[in-house]
Design a protein around this motif. Structure first.
Motif, PDB file in Angstrom:
ATOM      1  N   TYR A 278       0.695  -1.100  -0.004  1.00 43.18           N
ATOM      2  CA  TYR A 278      -0.027  -0.027   0.030  1.00 43.18           C
ATOM      3  C   TYR A 278       0.810   1.331  -0.119  1.00 43.18           C
ATOM      4  CZ  TYR A 278      -4.405  -2.656   0.900  1.00 43.18           C
ATOM      5  OH  TYR A 278      -5.527  -3.503   0.866  1.00 43.18           O
ATOM      6  N   GLY A 281      -2.569   7.491   1.197  1.00 42.72           N
ATOM      7  CA  GLY A 281      -3.845   8.013   0.617  1.00 42.72           C
ATOM      8  C   GLY A 281      -3.607   9.576   1.079  1.00 42.72           C
ATOM      9  N   ASP A 340      -7.958   4.694   6.492  1.00 41.88           N
ATOM     10  CA  ASP A 340      -9.135   4.519   5.563  1.00 41.88           C
ATOM     11  C   ASP A 340      -8.637   3.932   4.301  1.00 41.88           C
ATOM     12  OD1 ASP A 340     -11.258   4.898   4.004  1.00 41.88           O
ATOM     13  OD2 ASP A 340     -11.029   6.897   3.634  1.00 41.88           O
ATOM     14  N   ARG A 341      -8.614   2.701   4.394  1.00 44.29           N
ATOM     15  CA  ARG A 341      -8.253   1.749   3.135  1.00 44.29           C
ATOM     16  C   ARG A 341      -9.116   1.609   2.144  1.00 44.29           C
ATOM     17  NH1 ARG A 341      -4.895  -3.350   4.259  1.00 44.29           N
ATOM     18  NH2 ARG A 341      -5.347  -2.531   6.473  1.00 44.29           N
ATOM     19  N   ASN A 342      -8.309   1.984   0.811  1.00 37.99           N
ATOM     20  CA  ASN A 342      -8.705   1.861  -0.242  1.00 37.99           C
ATOM     21  C   ASN A 342      -8.291   0.730  -1.040  1.00 37.99           C
ATOM     22  OD1 ASN A 342      -9.396   2.018  -3.261  1.00 37.99           O
ATOM     23  ND2 ASN A 342      -9.931   4.206  -2.955  1.00 37.99           N
ATOM     24  N   ASN A 345      -7.133   1.076  -5.217  1.00 38.43           N
ATOM     25  CA  ASN A 345      -5.877   1.740  -5.797  1.00 38.43           C
ATOM     26  C   ASN A 345      -4.752   1.265  -4.753  1.00 38.43           C
ATOM     27  OD1 ASN A 345      -6.625   3.413  -3.669  1.00 38.43           O
ATOM     28  ND2 ASN A 345      -6.886   4.990  -4.980  1.00 38.43           N
TER      29      ASN A 345
END
Length: 776
Positions: A278, A281, A340-342, A345
């Motif tokens: 990761y 963000g 806050d995981r996306n 992407n």
């Protein structure tokens, strides 16, 4: 009469017997008591305590004449007497109004010896066992000592040890006890394997953990010793490595150590699940504390959108925000990261939430495990003391500081509940490690000074006080000599000020012309500005002398001859240095910057009058995370200007092999016609280097190769009318080379070979350099 009758009836009605088993000794002892509940005795009679003495027995009883007692008091008294270790049999009974205590005494130990031990000396084993001369002989205690001896040998990799005992009576109730030890073969580690790793190879992960595979030199390092606690520490190291390299979902499924009894070797397997990689963000700071502005804290955040996710940077950001908020008058404010995981992407946005935490205070700081380092050396790394507000981020900062000291192999900080709900006990567990070192440096110049050597001894935790001391001696075949002594107190007068001094003396000789002697001292103090930035102030005094015999001045230019004819010079100067350090490791840096800049003024008395400014910055970056290729670039420069009539030779800069490899230490720049270095007023340097694990060697062997390119120039001259001097113009030199560095059991060893590709005819070359430093 009625009272006596009631007493006898009570005795009859409540008579009982209690059975107490001494399980460790394998002896069943019956303690009979014919006593009424809440009965009272008038006196105590002790039988059989010849060596221990009657008073020692009475002192361990919970029953007192004239005070009522119960069966529970009898049981507790029997337990206390057994716990002394002096008795093999204890019986307590009531006879009329007398409590009768009958004991059988254990034999006393006359002498404790160890036979068959070669790997661990007697004094070390004597500190392990609890059976001691003049103490009681107890089979239960001896059995426990055998287990302690097994653990001590397991810690050095000898798990198949056998321990038996021999007991020899010597009369008068005394025995000699011998522990007979068969040390067996040393248990080794054949393989360390990883299953499930895709991003990093086994070699890269082996370099992260403490446990190492057995090799030819493992008997020196002892890093191939299997230990369950060390395996747990290895698991933590792997987690931190992955968390800091973008893998927040990393987990260890299992870690197994299987002993092959036929070879007496362990095979260790870590089964892992890496997860996805990761990046950061959106990164924001939010505050619910009235008076705390989120925008003011945004600049303290070290995590940047688009960077690879790094848990260590998140922690440092939390600490910086917490410290700023606490200093603004909110000591109980709490900083919590919220992710806050996306998944689309593969980014993680981080919100640093500042809210009002629970009010809690530090009740005490408890330090354990330090056998050498003194408690106050550990305590002073905390930004709080007993009675202050508790702050979790300060705990993390203190842990990082303690680890950076280099005094300990492990540092663990935990908390426990104090005497009240708002009280916290901070528990610090450390394990001391060797902090002394000796070093050897060498260089060779085929056409100049020949072999040049330097040896040094240093201790960075002197007497466990955290003080630094270093002694160095150097010399060469041309009668060059150097001596130095340095001392630093890292917390001067109880403040975070590193104060110290340096005393030095050196002597060099021109081949045909003169001798140069220099001696003096430096006083210095360093103060931290931030966690990464520090400033140092110095005062330096030097006494410099030129001397020679016969026609030693022949061939020198007039200005140079006038200089050395004066003979004796003094230099008095003050300087300030700013140092910026963000390296992830001071031993093998992979990421970060180390930079310093110094300005110096001389003219506080003495014969030198000048202003200097000089500095150097080096940047490290991991070129290939998977292959562990580390790149670094460095630039440096300096300029000196005279504030009086002219500069002296020793006021100017000298340049050579320390910054531009392939040349002697003073091998570059302006020179006199006879070849003696004159120095220059301005210099610039640049360097690029890449290091990598050596092929065909396990990465945890510590052998790395290096390729590099160096460049530099030294020019300008302000030493009077230096007619005839050469090399005063801005002419660049450059070299390329290769080297090998080895984190060996003997210390860090580096060998470099550099070949000048751009040079002047009058430069002095030195292609080969060697250095070594070792821990003891």
């Amino acid at each position: 009469m009625k009272a006596g009758s009631r007493f006898l009836n009570a005795v009859s009605a409540f008579a009982l017997s209690a059975s107490v088993v001494a399980s460790g000794a394998g002896v069943s002892v019956l303690a009979s008591a014919s006593v009424a509940e809440a009965a009272v005795i008038r006196n105590v009679q002790v039988r059989g305590a010849q060596r221990a003495g009657e008073e020692a027995v009475r002192a361990n009883l919970t029953i007192r004449p004239g005070v009522s007692f119960t069966n529970a008091d009898i049981d507790e008294s029997v337990k206390r007497l057994y716990s002394t270790g002096y008795f093999s049999d204890v019986r307590i009974a009531v006879s009329g109004s007398t409590l009768v205590v009958s004991v059988s005494e254990n034999q006393l130990v006359n002498q404790v010896v160890f036979n068959g031990n070669r790997k661990i000396k007697d004094d070390k084993l004597a500190a392990v066992v609890q059976t001691q001369p003049l103490g009681p002989y107890s089979q239960e205690l001896v059995n426990a000592d055998i287990e302690r001896l097994r653990e001590a040998y397991s810690a050095i990799g000898r798990s198949d040890i056998e321990v038996t005992t021999q007991v020899v009576p010597v009369g008068e109730g005394r025995v000699n006890l011998a522990f007979v030890i068969n040390e067996g073969d040393r248990t080794k580690i054949a393989n360390i394997n990883f299953v499930g790793n895709q991003a990093y190879g086994d070699g890269r992960l082996q370099s992260v953990i403490l446990t190492k595979e057995s090799g030819p030199l493992s008997f020196l390092t002892r890093k191939d010793v299997y230990n369950p606690d060390k395996l747990r520490a290895d698991e933590d190291a792997l987690r931190q490595f992955y968390y800091n390299h973008g893998y927040p979902d990393f987990r260890i499924i299992s870690s197994d150590a299987v002993l092959d009894e036929t070879t007496n070797q362990y095979n260790i397997t870590f089964t892992v699940e890496e997860g996805a990689r990761y990046r950061f963000g959106d990164v924001v700071v939010e505050s619910t504390v009235e008076g705390v502005d989120s925008q003011d804290l945004q600049g303290l955040v070290r995590t940047r959108t688009g960077d690879t996710y790094d848990a260590a940077e998140v922690q440092k950001s939390m600490e910086a925000i917490s410290q700023r908020v606490a200093s603004a008058g909110y000591p109980f404010a709490r900083v919590t990261p919220r992710g806050d995981r996306n998944f689309g992407n593969q980014t993680i946005g981080v919100s640093y939430l500042v809210d009002q935490g629970e009010r809690a205070y530090v009740e005490r700081i408890e330090i354990r495990g330090n056998t050498r380092t003194r408690d106050y050396v550990i305590r002073r790394e905390f930004d709080f003391s007993e009675g202050d507000a508790f702050n979790q981020q300060m705990i993390s900062r203190a842990k990082r500081r303690l680890e950076a000291l280099g005094y300990f192999t492990t540092v663990n900080i935990s908390t426990s509940q104090g005497s009240a709900p708002d009280r916290v006990v901070v528990v610090v567990d450390v394990e001391d490690q060797p902090t002394g070192s000796f070093g050897v440096g060498a260089g060779y110049s085929a056409g100049g000074d020949g072999l040049i050597l330097e040896a040094s001894v240093e201790e960075k935790n002197f007497l466990g006080r955290g003080q630094f001391i270093r002694v160095a001696v150097g010399g060469g075949l041309d009668d060059a000599r150097s001596y130095s002594l340095s001392f630093t107190e890292p917390y001067f007068l109880g403040y975070r000020l590193a104060a110290g001094f340096d005393v030095f003396k050196s002597q060099t000789s021109s081949e045909d012309y003169y001798d140069y002697d220099e001696q003096g001292f430096t006083l210095r103090v360093t103060a931290p500005i931030t966690e990464d930035l520090a400033t140092t102030f110095r005062y330096t005094y030097k006494d410099i002398e030129y001397s020679g015999d016969g026609d030693w001045q022949t061939g020198l230019s007039a200005p140079y001859r006038a200089l050395v004819e004066q003979g004796d010079f003094t230099q008095s100067s003050v300087s300030q240095t700013l140092t910026y350090n963000t390296l992830d490791s001071n031993t093998l840096a992979r990421e970060g910057i180390y930079a310093s800049i110094t300005h110096e003024y001389a003219g506080l008395g003495g014969d030198s009058e000048f202003y200097k400014i000089y500095g150097r910055a080096r940047y490290f970056h991991l070129l290939s995370d998977e292959a562990d290729i580390i790149g670094s670039v460095a630039v440096g420069g300096g300029h000196v200007v005279g504030t009086g009539d002219n500069l002296n030779v020793f006021d100017q800069f000298m340049l050579g092999g320390r910054l531009v490899r392939g040349f002697e230490n003073n091998g570059i720049g302006p020179r006199m016609p006879n070849g003696d270095p004159l120095g220059g007023t301005t210099y610039f340097t640049a360097s690029a280097e890449a290091t990598f694990p050596m092929p065909a060697f396990p990465e945890d062997f510590g052998l790395r190769g290096a390729v590099f390119a160096d460049a530099g120039t030294l020019y300008g001259n302000d030493v009077g009318n230096s007619a005839g001097a050469v090399g005063t113009d801005m002419s660049w030199r450059a070299s390329v080379g290769a080297g090998i560095q080895w984190a060996s059991p003997f210390g860090s060893i580096r060998v470099d070979y550099a070949f000048p590709v751009v040079k002047e005819d009058f430069d002095e070359e030195q292609q080969f350099r060697f250095s070594m430093a070792n821990q003891f």
